[in-house]
Design an enzyme around this catalytic site. Structure first.
Site, PDB file in Angstrom:
ATOM      1  N   LYS A  96       0.965  -1.066   0.245  1.00 49.01           N
ATOM      2  CA  LYS A  96       0.263   0.480  -0.172  1.00 49.01           C
ATOM      3  C   LYS A  96       0.848   1.317   0.065  1.00 49.01           C
ATOM      4  O   LYS A  96       1.701   1.395   1.142  1.00 49.01           O
ATOM      5  CB  LYS A  96      -0.869   0.068   1.145  1.00 49.01           C
ATOM      6  CG  LYS A  96      -2.014   1.062   0.985  1.00 49.01           C
ATOM      7  CD  LYS A  96      -2.319   2.131   1.870  1.00 49.01           C
ATOM      8  CE  LYS A  96      -1.391   2.798   3.047  1.00 49.01           C
ATOM      9  NZ  LYS A  96      -1.518   4.545   2.235  1.00 49.01           N
ATOM     10  N   GLU A 139       8.229  15.541  16.181  1.00 44.20           N
ATOM     11  CA  GLU A 139       9.159  15.632  14.871  1.00 44.20           C
ATOM     12  C   GLU A 139       8.436  16.407  14.076  1.00 44.20           C
ATOM     13  O   GLU A 139       7.444  16.708  13.714  1.00 44.20           O
ATOM     14  CB  GLU A 139       8.652  14.036  14.318  1.00 44.20           C
ATOM     15  CG  GLU A 139       9.601  13.538  13.088  1.00 44.20           C
ATOM     16  CD  GLU A 139       9.663  12.173  12.433  1.00 44.20           C
ATOM     17  OE1 GLU A 139      10.632  11.885  12.036  1.00 44.20           O
ATOM     18  OE2 GLU A 139       9.073  11.194  13.071  1.00 44.20           O
ATOM     19  N   CYS A 144      13.085  10.767   8.220  1.00 45.07           N
ATOM     20  CA  CYS A 144      13.242  10.266   9.650  1.00 45.07           C
ATOM     21  C   CYS A 144      14.518  10.274  10.345  1.00 45.07           C
ATOM     22  O   CYS A 144      14.712  10.582  11.255  1.00 45.07           O
ATOM     23  CB  CYS A 144      12.588   8.857   9.360  1.00 45.07           C
ATOM     24  SG  CYS A 144      10.648   8.590   9.498  1.00 45.07           S
ATOM     25  N   GLU A 181       9.213   1.412  11.725  1.00 44.92           N
ATOM     26  CA  GLU A 181       9.659   2.313  11.275  1.00 44.92           C
ATOM     27  C   GLU A 181       9.085   3.163  11.275  1.00 44.92           C
ATOM     28  O   GLU A 181       8.461   3.665  10.322  1.00 44.92           O
ATOM     29  CB  GLU A 181      11.466   2.056   9.536  1.00 44.92           C
ATOM     30  CG  GLU A 181      12.170   3.228  10.463  1.00 44.92           C
ATOM     31  CD  GLU A 181      12.377   4.496   9.907  1.00 44.92           C
ATOM     32  OE1 GLU A 181      12.058   5.034  10.551  1.00 44.92           O
ATOM     33  OE2 GLU A 181      12.561   4.597   8.614  1.00 44.92           O
TER      34      GLU A 181
END
Length: 486
Positions: A177, A387, A286, A252
């Site tokens: 996906k 983040e 990331c 992750e």
């Protein structure tokens, strides 16, 4: 800036189809808010059909000699490079990534295919000594069966092959996906995978909302492993669903990487690397430098040099060769960066440069934010806790090694860390003390395929790349064999 409009069906078990629901979704170009493409949207019924057909097809693929599976991946790498410029332009159109970075992503996508093709023919099982005479204990590595993969929007091309290549190399089928914002890259890779010789039934690429398609992949019987790169929120949901079915999940989930610079470091190199590591993909990675910590004695000079480097960056049309920073991927992502910076400034942070949306010629449409530098940031500021995923750098001074470690580890994330120093003893102490799955010493990212890209804490479970990442795509079977008498 918009590329030529592309309309694509979804790939269901190797066949192109409009999907069970017949719905489509527009893909926005973040640089000008134009139409980058239109894709078919999958349904839960499509997921169930894809998994069912993948389960049937995987038996033959898993029994295919590893050297033949490897040949398909090597051919896929060749095709990615053949169509490299077209693929790079697709990445530019849906992510807003500068073309030079997009070309690098194409190279990374091909590299994943080549690397795991090599592992397919070199990673076997084990033969262990048995306690009996005329006997052996064999530990085989066998395919899991059907892998469910969920891909984020920031590296849609490379992360597709990062999941697809080891899954196919190990003999699995895969239902993938792509992110809702960036499905075009994965569909383009799927087209090349079919050309490379991936058999019918083995590969599905199903665009659609994570709450529908991602959730269906996790809960559909037949999926034996879920591998996902994305947010903590989505990771928790996937882990819950995987636990219900008692299947492994590799997650992750992002990072808050500290970039630590000591006074003995090569300052010019450290500044250049800090900027590059923060600004890659407009800060939307990331492994980006999210928090820069600089020894107090060089803090002022570092800030001056960093400011000059930020203000010299070329921000603009991502399809232009000179561009170094493009737009944010979407309006909500832009608003989130704005929220975090505004909160930091309201709490007393000093805005050195940037700090606002870009306006004027070239920025009339699209999701633009100025490269930003903050100092005097409070320890509890969102810019140091959340983040940011944008072109924003908080720079904080530290007094000594102990304080640098304390600041670096003061986070729930633990994916990447960066360390700049020429003191070998400090390198050994710091790499042992930093609580993250990977540490870059006197160099920037990105990570390399031979390593193991894995996070600690809220950065995830499992991991990608290298032999350790490849192990996740197989399961072990122990055979106790005897050819003697009783």
């Amino acid at each position: 800036m918009s590329e030529q409009i592309t309309t694509s069906p979804l790939l269901l078990a190797g066949r192109w189809t409009e999907g069970a629901g017949g719905a489509t979704v527009d893909v926005e170009n973040p640089a000008d808010e134009g139409l980058a493409g239109r894709v078919a949207v999958a349904t839960e019924a499509d997921v169930e059909s894809a998994v069912r057909e993948a389960t049937r097809a995987q038996r033959a693929w898993g029994a295919t000699p590893a050297v033949e599976r490897a040949a398909v991946l090597l051919r896929l790498a060749e095709l990615i490079e053949r169509d490299g410029e077209r693929l790079a332009r697709i990445v530019v159109s849906e992510v807003g990534k500068p073309i030079r970075e997009a070309r690098g992503e194409v190279g990374g996508a091909a590299n994943f295919c080549r690397y795991f093709a090599g592992l397919a023919t070199s990673q076997g099982g084990e033969i262990m000594p048995a306690a009996r005479r005329d006997a052996e204990v064999l530990v085989r590595r066998e395919p899991i069966g059907v892998v469910g993969a969920i891909i984020p929007w920031n590296f849609p091309l490379a992360l597709t092959t990062r999941k697809l290549a080891p899954a196919l190399a190990a003999g699995n089928a895969i239902v993938l996906k792509p992110a809702e914002l960036t499905p075009l890259s994965a569909l383009a890779i799927a087209e090349l995978a079919i050309e490379a010789g991936v058999p019918e039934g083995i590969l599905s690429v199903l665009p659609g909302p994570g709450s529908v398609i991602g959730a269906a992949i996790v809960r559909t019987p037949g999926v034996g492993l879920v591998t996902m790169t994305g947010s903590v929120r989505a990771g928790r949901s996937i882990l819950h669903g995987a636990a219900e079915r008692i299947i492994p999940a590799s997650l992750e989930l992002g990072g808050k990487a500290p970039f630590i610079v000591f006074a003995d470091a090569d300052l010019e190199q450290a500044v250049a690397s800090a900027v590059a590591t923060r600004m890659m993909n407009n800060g939307q990675a990331c492994v980006c430098n999210e928090r820069t910590y600089v020894e107090a004695s060089i803090h002022g000079e570092f800030v001056e040099r960093y400011t000059a480097a930020l203000e010299a960056l070329v921000v603009g049309d991502p399809s232009a060769e000179a561009t170094e920073v493009g737009p944010k991927v979407s309006a909500p992502e832009l608003a989130n960066v704005e929220r975090i910076v505004d909160a930091a400034v309201a709490a007393g942070a000093k805005l050195v440069t940037g700090g606002s949306r870009l306006t004027g010629a070239g920025y009339e449409r699209g999701h633009w934010y100025a490269p930003t530098l903050l100092t005097e940031v409070a320890a509890d500021s969102p810019v140091l806790r959340e983040e940011v995923f944008g072109p924003v750098t908080p720079i904080v001074a530290f007094a000594d090694e102990a304080e640098a470690v304390r600041m670096a580890n003061d986070t729930e994330f633990g994916l990447s860390s960066y360390l700049y120093t020429n003191d070998y003893g400090r390198v050994m102490r710091m790499t042992a003390a930093l609580e993250s799955g990977e540490v870059f010493v006197n160099r920037g990212g990105p990570e390399e395929v031979v390593g193991f890209h894995a996070g600690w804490g809220e950065s995830g479970l499992g991991g990608d790349d290298g032999t350790h990442g490849f192990e996740l795509y197989s399961r072990r079977k122990t055979v106790y064999a005897s050819w003697g008498g009783a």
